[in-house]
Design an enzyme around this catalytic site. Sequence first.
Site: not given
Length: 202
Positions: A178, A84, A180
């Site tokens: 993202h 990002c 994560e």
Amino acid sequence: MSSEETARIGVLALQGDVREHARALAAAGAEAVEVRRPEELAAVDGLVLPGGESTTIGRLLRIFGLLDPLRAAVGDGLPVYGSCAGMILLAQDVLDGRPDQPLIGGLDVVVRRNAFGRQVDSFEADLEVEGLTGPPLHAVFIRAPWVEKAGDGVTVLARVGEHPVAVRQGHLLATSFHPELTGDIRMHELFVDLVARRLARG
Ligand code: GLN
């Protein structure tokens, strides 16, 4: 991992999901460490640039004296994965950025910041990502950029519509989303593998 040596991978720890990235890297077989200083950068085999606000992270990179060391490290072949805002920082150029926003550069792409527009600030999508096995990757996008233009050396790994949202160029990897946040560590595994291959080559 393809190397017997454990890759030591840094997470730039100025803003963003530092702990989540570190956890995913560890789950993918790497040793994860936080990076805030040039000495810490010099001690890693690879680096993750988390999302956040690229203008803020760029400013902090300057304040922490990391901008030039990072540019040099990318130029020297340090594997870097930008997510990002991290993708924006790695790009050669940014559209809809702030005129004074510093970039690290190195990845031969032009990205458009906040590209999906206000109506769709955040969304989720299931993506086919080249190089990942198994089901489509569930991806979370938050005020995400897309790749507007990519150079010849850049491989597009995934798209939303016609827009590239995951790319790789040699030692550089970037995603608009993202990884994560979902508990699916396949993007981190891909990066750890990339770092391990570079280590094994010596
Ligand atoms: N819109 C942010 C930027 O321009 C990126 C958002 C994110 O990293 N989730 O830097």
